[in-house]
Design a protein around this motif. Structure first.
Motif, short mmCIF file in Angstrom:
data_model
loop_
_atom_site.label_atom_id
_atom_site.label_comp_id
_atom_site.label_asym_id
_atom_site.label_seq_id
_atom_site.Cartn_x
_atom_site.Cartn_y
_atom_site.Cartn_z
N LEU A 41 -95.76 73.48 -0.62
CA LEU A 41 -96.06 72.07 -0.90
C LEU A 41 -94.84 71.29 -1.37
CD1 LEU A 41 -99.48 72.53 -2.74
CD2 LEU A 41 -99.12 71.74 -0.38
N GLY A 42 -93.74 71.99 -1.61
CA GLY A 42 -92.54 71.33 -2.11
C GLY A 42 -92.65 70.93 -3.56
N LEU A 43 -93.42 71.71 -4.32
CA LEU A 43 -93.62 71.44 -5.74
C LEU A 43 -93.11 72.61 -6.57
CD1 LEU A 43 -97.35 70.26 -5.58
CD2 LEU A 43 -95.33 68.79 -5.75
N ALA A 44 -92.78 72.34 -7.81
CA ALA A 44 -92.50 73.42 -8.75
C ALA A 44 -93.83 74.08 -9.11
CB ALA A 44 -91.84 72.87 -10.01
N ALA A 66 -94.97 74.92 -11.91
CA ALA A 66 -95.55 74.25 -13.08
C ALA A 66 -96.22 72.94 -12.70
CB ALA A 66 -94.47 74.00 -14.13
N THR A 67 -95.67 72.24 -11.73
CA THR A 67 -96.28 70.98 -11.28
C THR A 67 -97.61 71.28 -10.61
OG1 THR A 67 -94.12 69.96 -10.99
CG2 THR A 67 -95.96 68.95 -9.81
N LEU A 68 -97.65 72.30 -9.76
CA LEU A 68 -98.90 72.67 -9.12
C LEU A 68 -99.93 73.09 -10.16
CD1 LEU A 68 -100.54 73.05 -6.56
CD2 LEU A 68 -99.50 75.32 -6.32
N ALA A 69 -99.50 73.84 -11.17
CA ALA A 69 -100.41 74.26 -12.25
C ALA A 69 -100.95 73.05 -13.00
CB ALA A 69 -99.71 75.21 -13.20
N ASN A 70 -100.09 72.06 -13.27
CA ASN A 70 -100.54 70.84 -13.94
C ASN A 70 -101.56 70.10 -13.10
OD1 ASN A 70 -98.94 71.26 -16.19
ND2 ASN A 70 -97.26 70.01 -15.43
N GLU A 79 -106.38 67.59 -9.83
CA GLU A 79 -105.75 66.73 -8.83
C GLU A 79 -105.14 67.54 -7.69
OE1 GLU A 79 -102.83 64.50 -10.96
OE2 GLU A 79 -104.33 63.32 -12.05
N GLY A 80 -105.15 68.84 -7.80
CA GLY A 80 -104.53 69.70 -6.80
C GLY A 80 -105.54 70.26 -5.83
N PRO A 81 -105.07 71.06 -4.90
CA PRO A 81 -105.98 71.71 -3.96
C PRO A 81 -106.86 72.73 -4.68
CG PRO A 81 -103.73 72.52 -3.67
CD PRO A 81 -103.66 71.41 -4.66
N ASP A 131 -107.21 75.31 2.57
CA ASP A 131 -107.38 74.29 1.53
C ASP A 131 -106.10 73.51 1.29
OD1 ASP A 131 -110.06 74.98 1.17
OD2 ASP A 131 -109.62 76.33 -0.50
N LEU A 132 -104.96 74.19 1.37
CA LEU A 132 -103.67 73.49 1.22
C LEU A 132 -103.51 72.48 2.34
CD1 LEU A 132 -101.26 76.44 0.31
CD2 LEU A 132 -102.36 74.82 -1.25
#
Length: 85
Positions: free
Chosen positions: A41-44, A46-50, A56-58, A76-77
């Protein structure tokens, strides 16, 4: 198949190809680990966990009790990516 379903299917195929190319382990039911999902997803991580904590995530799956491994279905992604276009 409508346009949205076609885009989701194409994105899922691209994500699966990226997993194969980079050697990401994919479970039999199409799930990958949190760090791999974040990278796709191009995320850290920690960002995905947040995003997960803020709903707000998948959609995610937690294996075991709290603090255990979090996984994401590739399908789902793909749907989550396409829902943000």
């Amino acid at each position: 198949m409508n346009d949205a379903e076609g885009r989701i299917d194409a994105t899922r195929g691209a994500l699966e190809a990226a997993c194969r190319e980079s050697g990401v382990f994919v479970t039999g039911d199409g799930r990958i680990g949190e760090a791999d999902a974040a990278a796709l997803l191009g995320l850290a991580p920690a960002t995905l966990a947040n995003k997960r904590d803020l709903l707000e995530g998948p959609p995610s799956f937690r294996l075991g009790c709290a603090g255990h491994r979090v996984t994401y279905r590739i399908a789902d992604l793909a749907a989550w990516i396409e829902s943000r276009r």
